[in-house]
Motif scaffolding. Sequence first.
Motif, PDB file in Angstrom:
ATOM      1  N   SER A   1       0.854  -1.187   0.000  1.00 60.19           N
ATOM      2  CA  SER A   1       0.000   0.000   0.000  1.00 60.19           C
ATOM      3  C   SER A   1       0.886   1.231   0.000  1.00 60.19           C
ATOM      4  N   GLY A   2       0.412   2.265  -0.606  1.00 58.50           N
ATOM      5  CA  GLY A   2       1.170   3.501  -0.661  1.00 58.50           C
ATOM      6  C   GLY A   2       0.295   4.671  -0.271  1.00 58.50           C
ATOM      7  N   ALA A   3       0.902   5.793  -0.084  1.00 57.57           N
ATOM      8  CA  ALA A   3       0.149   6.996   0.250  1.00 57.57           C
ATOM      9  C   ALA A   3      -0.664   7.440  -0.963  1.00 57.57           C
TER      10      ALA A   3
END
Length: 80
Positions: free
Chosen positions: A15-17
Motif C-alpha cells: 500500500s502507498g500513500a
Amino acid sequence: MITLWNADDFLKTSSGAQPKSLPANLDISVTFAGVEDGTGDVFNVRKVKAAHVPDGQYWTRGGSRTAAQIDAQLNCHDSN
C-alpha cells in the motif's frame, strides 16, 4: 544508462500513500511483468468516479461490460 525502475519490484504489492487529489485526466500505462507488451489509456477521473458498475462487470470507456463481452471485443479465444 539509467535504471528508472526494477521490473521485479512490480511483482510485489504494497500500500502507498494516496494523493490528496487526482488530476482531471489520468494516464494509465500497464506493462506486463516479464514481457515487452502492455496497454494504456487516458481516463477522465470524474467520469470514472460517476460510473455505476454492476457486480461481475468491469468499467470500460464504452460502458460497463462483462468479461465475456470484453473478450469478444478483443477477439480473445479460449486456449482449450
